[in-house]
Design a protein around this motif. Structure first.
Motif: not given
Length: 925
Positions: A615-630
């Protein structure tokens, strides 16, 4: 509405009439006999005799009989839907009421005459779909007659008041205000049972109309039971051909929706047997037959029936623009759309909208047609159609904004937005398709705007109402009365919901209180424009404004959970991202399964980890790969509200949770986030409660739910008070009475108690306090609407305090959300039944971090990481024990006194003990 009153006036003759020849009276009586013989049976014959009565009565200046003839002729015209005759009669009546005012005022039966005239006006306006003027007429009748003692009301006045209730209810039904409609129908049924118990026809009609509302609320079985009860009485007493037909049609429509075609055909046939006696039902009959054919996928036959219905309806209404004709066009459009004939569908939707152009009171219907039109335009699938769809959605959103102030019930507002939700989805779908085709990121801004309009509308309205109350100069006594009414309504509704008190007078009292409150709110909004403007401010935060409010280390992620897709919009200080995920049964099952495994301490950790990472890969992974904000601020939607995102496994190999790399907080929408961030933070002063429960005694003696003991909640409260100044109420002292009495003095509230969700009545979900025989011990969600807090933080460390009924756009209708209504800036709550012991440890560290000046989201994250570190080698590392807590809203640090001050005070205290004041002064010198 086929509810018609027959009012026959007593023959009241003026002095002139007494001097007339007996032949006039005899002729009058003969004409009345003939007129009433044809009433509701032979339209034109009835008209003829009443016109003869009007003519000779006018010649004899017998104005009472002129009035009776015109009003009775109107009743006949209403039965046959003859709007032209009604309009003509009303014009004559209007003139008489002006020219003969003093005469009418002198009549003993003035009240009956005036209200009968108002009834005719209301009926005409209702049939003309002019609900605004119809509502004025029927409210005037209601207000005129409700003030009378029952002893002063004859059967005719009882009938008039009952009719006013029915018409007001029916208009609310047509406008989608189903909760309000039910209130009026139920009030009318109680009124009739008390004042006119033998009027089975009218009682039956109201049961049938109430059944109609249940059908529109999709409570089909309940609707069918009531309809069948009404139909049985119609058939056995042979009291209403109209009732038999309309009720049979309604039962058939419900069965079609439930895919019970044989049953639907049975009741359609029953209605058909009576059509020859009531031909004005033929249009409706063809619509029912069309639904039957559509259910059997016989498209051409369905369209034939609807086209016949359309012709009959237009003829019936003299080809004037009308909402019922618009409904038929919409149904023709829907069938064409279902069978992918989008060009024909769009043509009919447009024709339906044209029918509504001259009438501003059909917002709900206009919204429905615009929604269907936008969906059809998206299905066409061209760039031009997407642009037109977006324009249609914007028109619909403007209609929705205009509708909102007219809907008084929270339940009705929720249903309205639920029904409108596909309009929002259609708009975002259009923007996504335009964005992916053109790569113009302007469409991301547009998508975000539409998503924001769909979120937390009621919660925002509550916050804006609080602002309006403060800054619009509404007199204090009016606001006090408004609050008093809200409290009284809540008190008596709790009696009805939570006890066996089903006294009819209690129901009537609640109805009257709600009516007074509605009238008061309308008066405030009318007389204080600034209040109205603040309360219904439709401005939402734009995407550039969100970027302006973010720091470089923050990422705002907004989800829109549609029927077809989940849309994700990620916003950083200098970047924006738009993504779509297909909504599938598999995805929804995985989300539900994840919540079930997280909330079960015995679930397999390896299986949980695999599902979580997927689910992480589906919902958040693509976004967080591009955004390093903590720091991540999440605005979840739909089923995503069940997920504590910090527990998602971001690296399956290392079994690393997202919370180990990112700080996460939640909010319903960006606009709400902005409003909560603007709330003034008060100096942290803690109020904590740790009630005790006897596991063998139901709380309050009125709820069947047995509440277990919480052995660690006392330690939890004592521990957090080592970090903050404040006050605690433990065990027997932790009563609801002490809680409400102490609220104004504290800015941080901690409630270590049970939270119980009521799925049948979400507003009566509750927090439990120590049972006290002298007072209540349950704090209901509905109670929270009447509280005013200045809390910077509310922590609900009870079971499932953040869970409730899930509503489109609004999220959970939970206890946590109720505290936002009360004025809290931020809330820490739980997504499942948390472990009492681990909760105590987590909360201790959470408050210690807060006391050290750390932001709320950071404080909770570090408390969880500390718990994980301490328990990494044992079973407490399971996410069940630590990930259920979430923080929502304003995450700024609490305003606390620096720790060094406390150390100085402590040192001075020790010195004072061991040194006298003189030596202490010397020491400091």
């Amino acid at each position: 509405m086929r509810h018609v009153i027959i009012i026959i006036f007593f023959l009241i003759l003026n002095n002139e009439a007494y001097t007339q020849e007996v032949s006039y009276e005899e002729k009058l009586e003969s004409l009345y006999d003939k007129a009433y013989e044809h009433l509701y049976v032979h339209r034109d014959s009835c008209y003829y005799y009443f016109s003869q009565i009007e003519k000779i009565a006018t010649q004899n200046k017998d104005w009472v009989n002129v009035l009776e003839a015109l009003i009775s002729s109107n009743r006949n015209a209403g039965e046959f839907y003859d709007l032209n005759t009604m309009k003509s009669n009303l014009a004559t009546l209007d003139s008489l009421f002006k020219t003969k005012k003093y005469y009418i005022d002198s009549l003993p039966e003035k009240r009956l005459i005036v209200n009968s005239y108002l009834y005719d006006k209301g009926n005409y306006y209702f049939k003309s779909n002019d609900f605004e003027n119809a509502r004025v007429a029927f409210n005037t009748i209601k207000d005129s007659l409700e003030i009378l003692p029952v002893s002063n009301m004859n059967s005719d006045l009882v009938d008039l008041l009952s009719a006013a209730y029915s018409f007001l209810a029916k208009m609310n039904t047509e406008e989608g205000q189903y909760d309000l409609a039910k209130q009026f129908y139920e009030k009318n049924i109680r009124f009739l049972q008390k004042e006119s118990p033998n009027d089975l026809g009218t009682l039956n009609t109201n049961y049938g109309l109430l059944a109609e509302v249940y059908g529109k609320e999709q409570q089909y079985q309940k609707s069918i039971v009531l309809f069948k009860k009404a139909l049985k009485k119609y058939l056995s007493h042979n009291i209403s051909i109209n009732g038999i037909i309309s009720t049979s049609h309604s039962i058939a429509a419900n069965y079609i929706t439930l895919s019970k075609i044989d049953s639907a055909q049975k009741y359609t046939k029953l209605a058909e047997n009576y059509l020859s006696k009531a031909p004005y039902f033929r249009s409706q009959h063809h619509r029912i037959k069309a639904k039957l054919f559509a259910a059997k996928l016989e498209m051409n036959e369905a369209l034939k029936e609807l086209n016949l219905a359309l012709i009959l309806d237009k003829n019936k209404r003299n080809h004037k623009q009308n909402s019922s004709t618009a409904v038929i066009y919409n149904e023709i459009g829907n069938i064409n759309s279902d069978f992918e004939n989008y060009a024909n569908a769009l043509e009919n939707y447009e024709s339906g909208l044209t029918q509504l152009q001259d009438n501003s009171t059909n917002g709900a219907l206009r919204l429905k047609i615009l929604k269907n039109k936008s969906i059809a335009l998206n299905e066409v699938g061209t760039l031009d159609s997407y642009v037109l769809s977006l324009e249609t959605v914007d028109t619909g959103l403007a209609v929705l904004d205009k509708l909102k102030p007219s809907i008084s019930s929270i339940k009705d507002k929720l249903e309205t937005f639920e029904d409108a939700f596909p309009l929002f989805e259609s708009g975002i779908q259009a923007t996504y398709n335009l964005f992916t085709t053109s790569e113009n990121d302007h469409y991301i801004d547009e998508a975000f705007r539409i998503a924001e309009k769909s979120k937390s509308v009621l919660l925002l309205e509550a916050i804006l109402t609080s602002k309006a109350t403060k800054f619009s100069n509404v007199p204090k006594d009016i606001l006090e009365r408004e609050n008093s009414l809200k409290s009284e309504i809540t008190y008596f509704e709790k009696q009805i919901i939570t006890t066996d008190n089903k006294n009819i007078s209690t129901y009537d009292h609640v109805f009257n209180l709600k009516q007074e409150l509605r009238n008061m709110v309308v008066d405030i909004e009318t007389n204080y424009p600034a209040y109205y403007d603040l309360k219904y401010n439709t401005k939402i935060l734009t995407l550039p404004e969100v970027q302006n409010n973010l720091t470089k280390n923050e990422l705002f992620i907004s989800y829109f959970y549609g029927n077809q897709n989940i849309y994700t919009i990620a916003i950083s200080k200098n970047d924006k991202y738009f993504h779509s995920i297909k909504t599938t049964d598999e995805l929804e099952n995985h989300i539900s399964e994840l919540h079930a495994m997280l909330s079960n301490s015995k679930s397999n950790l390896d299986s949980l980890s695999k599902l979580s990472h997927k689910l992480y890969q589906k919902l958040l992974g693509p976004i967080l790969e591009l955004h390093p904000q903590e720091k991540i601020i999440l605005a979840p939607d739909g089923l995503l509200n069940y997920i504590p995102f910090g527990s998602l496994v971001s690296n399956e190999t290392e079994h690393r949770y997202l919370i180990e790399d990112r700080t996460i907080s939640y909010v319903n929408s960006a606009t709400l986030w902005s409003q909560l961030n603007n709330k003034k933070q008060n100096s942290a002063n803690l109020l904590a409660f740790a009630p005790s429960f006897d596991a063998n005694i139901p709380s309050d003696g009125t709820r069947s739910h047995v509440l277990g003991n919480l052995p660690h909640n006392r330690n939890e409260v004592q521990q957090i008070l080592t970090s903050f100044t404040g006050k605690s109420f433990i065990k027997d002292q932790a009563t609801l009475q002490n809680f409400t009495a102490s609220l104004p003095d504290y800015s941080v509230l901690h409630l270590a108690t049970h939270a119980v969700f009521d799925d049948k009545n979400p507003e009566y979900s509750y927090l439990a306090f120590t049972p006290n025989t002298a007072s209540d011990d349950l704090l209901f969600v509905k109670d929270l609407y009447n509280l005013t807090l200045n809390a910077s933080l509310v922590t609900l460390s009870g079971c499932e305090s953040g869970i409730g009924e899930l509503k489109r756009g609004e999220g959970f209708l939970s206890l946590a959300r109720g505290f936002f209504y009360s004025g809290a800036a931020s809330i820490s709550s739980t997504l499942w039944k948390v472990n009492d012991n681990s909760s105590s440890v987590l909360m201790g560290e959470f408050y210690e971090n807060l006391a050290n000046g750390k932001p709320k989201d950071t404080s909770l994250r570090e408390a969880k990481l500390s718990f994980l570190q301490k328990n990494k080698e044992n079973g407490l590392a399971h996410p069940y024990y630590w990930s259920g807590y979430i923080i929502q809203g304003n995450t700024e640090s609490l305003i606390t006194s620096p720790h060094w001050q406390w150390y100085v005070f402590a040192v001075i205290a020790v010195l004072l003990i061991f040194l006298n004041r003189k030596r202490l002064v010397q020491l400091f010198k």
